[in-house]
Scaffold this active site. Sequence first.
Site, PDB file in Angstrom:
ATOM      1  N   TYR A  79       0.855  -1.192   0.000  1.00 33.19           N
ATOM      2  CA  TYR A  79       0.000   0.000   0.000  1.00 33.19           C
ATOM      3  C   TYR A  79       0.895   1.247   0.000  1.00 33.19           C
ATOM      4  O   TYR A  79       1.858   1.318   0.779  1.00 33.19           O
ATOM      5  CB  TYR A  79      -0.953  -0.008   1.212  1.00 33.19           C
ATOM      6  CG  TYR A  79      -1.940  -1.152   1.049  1.00 33.19           C
ATOM      7  CD1 TYR A  79      -3.093  -0.989   0.289  1.00 33.19           C
ATOM      8  CD2 TYR A  79      -1.650  -2.411   1.565  1.00 33.19           C
ATOM      9  CE1 TYR A  79      -3.951  -2.057   0.060  1.00 33.19           C
ATOM     10  CE2 TYR A  79      -2.509  -3.492   1.342  1.00 33.19           C
ATOM     11  CZ  TYR A  79      -3.661  -3.300   0.584  1.00 33.19           C
ATOM     12  OH  TYR A  79      -4.496  -4.360   0.338  1.00 33.19           O
ATOM     13  N   SER A  80       0.562   2.189  -0.872  1.00 36.15           N
ATOM     14  CA  SER A  80       1.342   3.427  -0.952  1.00 36.15           C
ATOM     15  C   SER A  80       1.143   4.207   0.339  1.00 36.15           C
ATOM     16  O   SER A  80       0.008   4.314   0.825  1.00 36.15           O
ATOM     17  CB  SER A  80       0.851   4.286  -2.119  1.00 36.15           C
ATOM     18  OG  SER A  80       0.641   3.496  -3.262  1.00 36.15           O
ATOM     19  N   CYS A 252       0.012   7.590 -10.789  1.00 38.95           N
ATOM     20  CA  CYS A 252      -0.245   6.542  -9.797  1.00 38.95           C
ATOM     21  C   CYS A 252      -1.731   6.188  -9.758  1.00 38.95           C
ATOM     22  O   CYS A 252      -2.594   7.062  -9.770  1.00 38.95           O
ATOM     23  CB  CYS A 252       0.203   7.008  -8.407  1.00 38.95           C
ATOM     24  SG  CYS A 252       0.141   5.681  -7.179  1.00 38.95           S
ATOM     25  N   GLU A 292       3.491   4.287 -11.125  1.00 38.85           N
ATOM     26  CA  GLU A 292       3.196   3.208 -10.178  1.00 38.85           C
ATOM     27  C   GLU A 292       1.709   2.871 -10.316  1.00 38.85           C
ATOM     28  O   GLU A 292       0.847   3.619  -9.853  1.00 38.85           O
ATOM     29  CB  GLU A 292       3.504   3.654  -8.752  1.00 38.85           C
ATOM     30  CG  GLU A 292       3.436   2.485  -7.789  1.00 38.85           C
ATOM     31  CD  GLU A 292       4.419   2.658  -6.648  1.00 38.85           C
ATOM     32  OE1 GLU A 292       5.602   2.318  -6.815  1.00 38.85           O
ATOM     33  OE2 GLU A 292       3.993   3.171  -5.603  1.00 38.85           O
ATOM     34  N   TYR A 294      -1.379  -0.333 -10.303  1.00 33.99           N
ATOM     35  CA  TYR A 294      -1.652  -1.642  -9.714  1.00 33.99           C
ATOM     36  C   TYR A 294      -3.085  -2.053  -9.968  1.00 33.99           C
ATOM     37  O   TYR A 294      -3.884  -1.257 -10.432  1.00 33.99           O
ATOM     38  CB  TYR A 294      -1.357  -1.612  -8.205  1.00 33.99           C
ATOM     39  CG  TYR A 294      -1.876  -0.387  -7.487  1.00 33.99           C
ATOM     40  CD1 TYR A 294      -3.193  -0.315  -7.020  1.00 33.99           C
ATOM     41  CD2 TYR A 294      -1.056   0.734  -7.275  1.00 33.99           C
ATOM     42  CE1 TYR A 294      -3.673   0.807  -6.361  1.00 33.99           C
ATOM     43  CE2 TYR A 294      -1.536   1.868  -6.620  1.00 33.99           C
ATOM     44  CZ  TYR A 294      -2.841   1.891  -6.160  1.00 33.99           C
ATOM     45  OH  TYR A 294      -3.317   3.010  -5.503  1.00 33.99           O
TER      46      TYR A 294
HETATM   47  P1  FDA Z   1      -6.966 -10.145  -3.302  1.00 34.24           P
HETATM   48  O1  FDA Z   1      -5.510 -10.241  -3.597  1.00 34.24           O
HETATM   49  O2  FDA Z   1      -7.538 -11.063  -2.311  1.00 34.24           O
HETATM   50  O3  FDA Z   1      -7.783 -10.277  -4.659  1.00 34.24           O
HETATM   51  C1  FDA Z   1      -7.408  -9.512  -5.792  1.00 34.24           C
HETATM   52  C2  FDA Z   1      -8.649  -9.172  -6.582  1.00 34.24           C
HETATM   53  O4  FDA Z   1      -9.240 -10.366  -7.083  1.00 34.24           O
HETATM   54  C3  FDA Z   1      -9.734  -8.470  -5.768  1.00 34.24           C
HETATM   55  O5  FDA Z   1     -10.265  -7.414  -6.552  1.00 34.24           O
HETATM   56  C4  FDA Z   1     -10.778  -9.542  -5.502  1.00 34.24           C
HETATM   57  O6  FDA Z   1     -12.062  -8.954  -5.452  1.00 34.24           O
HETATM   58  C5  FDA Z   1     -10.618 -10.423  -6.726  1.00 34.24           C
HETATM   59  N1  FDA Z   1     -10.929 -11.848  -6.462  1.00 34.24           N
HETATM   60  C6  FDA Z   1     -10.618 -12.582  -5.387  1.00 34.24           C
HETATM   61  N2  FDA Z   1     -11.021 -13.865  -5.572  1.00 34.24           N
HETATM   62  C7  FDA Z   1     -11.592 -13.926  -6.792  1.00 34.24           C
HETATM   63  C8  FDA Z   1     -12.187 -14.976  -7.550  1.00 34.24           C
HETATM   64  N3  FDA Z   1     -12.264 -16.195  -7.087  1.00 34.24           N
HETATM   65  N4  FDA Z   1     -12.667 -14.655  -8.771  1.00 34.24           N
HETATM   66  C9  FDA Z   1     -12.586 -13.395  -9.269  1.00 34.24           C
HETATM   67  N5  FDA Z   1     -12.031 -12.375  -8.583  1.00 34.24           N
HETATM   68  C10 FDA Z   1     -11.528 -12.638  -7.383  1.00 34.24           C
HETATM   69  N6  FDA Z   1      -4.303  -0.497  -3.042  1.00 34.24           N
HETATM   70  C11 FDA Z   1      -4.961   0.479  -2.353  1.00 34.24           C
HETATM   71  O7  FDA Z   1      -6.160   0.322  -2.041  1.00 34.24           O
HETATM   72  N7  FDA Z   1      -4.286   1.596  -1.955  1.00 34.24           N
HETATM   73  C12 FDA Z   1      -2.978   1.813  -2.267  1.00 34.24           C
HETATM   74  O8  FDA Z   1      -2.409   2.851  -1.896  1.00 34.24           O
HETATM   75  C13 FDA Z   1      -2.295   0.792  -2.994  1.00 34.24           C
HETATM   76  N8  FDA Z   1      -0.984   0.957  -3.320  1.00 34.24           N
HETATM   77  C14 FDA Z   1      -0.322  -0.042  -3.997  1.00 34.24           C
HETATM   78  C15 FDA Z   1       1.034   0.142  -4.308  1.00 34.24           C
HETATM   79  C16 FDA Z   1       1.712  -0.850  -4.991  1.00 34.24           C
HETATM   80  C17 FDA Z   1       3.184  -0.639  -5.327  1.00 34.24           C
HETATM   81  C18 FDA Z   1       1.029  -2.029  -5.380  1.00 34.24           C
HETATM   82  C19 FDA Z   1       1.753  -3.130  -6.118  1.00 34.24           C
HETATM   83  C20 FDA Z   1      -0.284  -2.209  -5.072  1.00 34.24           C
HETATM   84  C21 FDA Z   1      -0.994  -1.220  -4.372  1.00 34.24           C
HETATM   85  N9  FDA Z   1      -2.345  -1.386  -4.034  1.00 34.24           N
HETATM   86  C22 FDA Z   1      -2.994  -0.376  -3.345  1.00 34.24           C
HETATM   87  C23 FDA Z   1      -3.076  -2.630  -4.357  1.00 34.24           C
HETATM   88  C24 FDA Z   1      -2.982  -3.607  -3.147  1.00 34.24           C
HETATM   89  O9  FDA Z   1      -1.642  -4.039  -2.997  1.00 34.24           O
HETATM   90  C25 FDA Z   1      -3.836  -4.866  -3.337  1.00 34.24           C
HETATM   91  O10 FDA Z   1      -3.507  -5.444  -4.578  1.00 34.24           O
HETATM   92  C26 FDA Z   1      -5.336  -4.609  -3.290  1.00 34.24           C
HETATM   93  O11 FDA Z   1      -5.716  -4.051  -2.045  1.00 34.24           O
HETATM   94  C27 FDA Z   1      -6.109  -5.935  -3.473  1.00 34.24           C
HETATM   95  O12 FDA Z   1      -5.655  -6.833  -2.520  1.00 34.24           O
HETATM   96  P2  FDA Z   1      -6.670  -7.793  -1.746  1.00 34.24           P
HETATM   97  O13 FDA Z   1      -5.878  -8.673  -0.865  1.00 34.24           O
HETATM   98  O14 FDA Z   1      -7.768  -7.016  -1.132  1.00 34.24           O
HETATM   99  O15 FDA Z   1      -7.314  -8.622  -2.932  1.00 34.24           O
END
Ligand code: FDA
Length: 294
Positions: A79-80, A252, A292, A294
């Site tokens: 998370y950022s 971003c 950045e 995601y």
């Molecule tokens: P999870 O990983 O569990 O699932 C991923 C997605 O798949 C979800 O949308 C879920 O609904 C879906 N899913 C799950 N099971 C499924 C199935 N069986 N069929 C279909 N779909 C399905 N996020 C944020 O909110 N704020 C931020 O500031 C940032 N910053 C950030 C920075 C960087 C560098 C990265 C790489 C990523 C972020 N993120 C972010 C994203 C965060 O890391 C994360 O990916 C999201 O919160 C989703 O994670 P979960 O564990 O909630 O979903």
Amino acid sequence: MTIPSTAQEIPSNIYKPGAPLEARVIDHYRLTAPDSPNDVCHIVYDVSASDLKYVEGQSIGVLPPGEDANGKPHKLRLYSIASPGVGDDGHGKTLTVCVKRAITVDEATGQEYHGVCSSYLCDLKVGDTSKLTGPVGKAFIMPDQPNANLIMVATGTGIAPFRAFLSKRYKQLQHETGQSWLFFGAQTRKDFLYEAELKAYQENAGCQVITAFSREEKNAQGNRMYVQHRLIEHGETLFELLKQPETYLYICGLRGMEAGILEGFQEIAQRQGIDWNVFFDTLKAEKRWHVEVY
Ligand code: FDA
């Protein structure tokens, strides 16, 4: 050309998954309007009793509790960080994130899938603790340069690092002379994250805040208004800025947003008789184009 910061100055992986930081939630509230279908939460952790340090633009890892379908502990999610390095408290004792509850709906069956870590974070209460790792990220860092012009393009929670940049620039630093341009995109005004703070920077400090609400506004072609359309509207000014070596562009948020922005810039370049490919290569080579998504 000034490189934003030296690698040595950027803290990295102070807390690792094997020995994470247990941090307590001291503030937790919803950022989106009560009647928005999108749930985005502002979460502040107390990190005062730790060695954690971070700089603007870095991310933090969160280890959600529980196990995946294979009985393995859930993997960490990034998370950022939405607060400046001094924390929202100004004394380095807090760390803030801004998290969207990830929900995917299967169009065919109507079945809802809730993301593991974002649901966990959005359901936290003040007093709960989380296991944090990091910080990570060495590239998406705010330039250490008072005359830097910052062009920041965010969709949704992509606002997080820019909230940190702007807080540092306007609340902490004294002699900033560079311009700040923030483009923020969301579906509707109900999802205008940190609206009051951003408007205060606009009114009191001259930060340009330009919004695009795709489900409420139309672009010049009568289609949905996305951030790239706002960039095109300000194209000439932005290109004049980008020609200056002290101008840095940051993108971003939603994966896929860069493609539309690149198209937008290509259009502006064409209008100005500039070879976009050459210009783009220069921006990347000079570390003035940061993405950045995601
Ligand atoms: P999870 O990983 O569990 O699932 C991923 C997605 O798949 C979800 O949308 C879920 O609904 C879906 N899913 C799950 N099971 C499924 C199935 N069986 N069929 C279909 N779909 C399905 N996020 C944020 O909110 N704020 C931020 O500031 C940032 N910053 C950030 C920075 C960087 C560098 C990265 C790489 C990523 C972020 N993120 C972010 C994203 C965060 O890391 C994360 O990916 C999201 O919160 C989703 O994670 P979960 O564990 O909630 O979903």
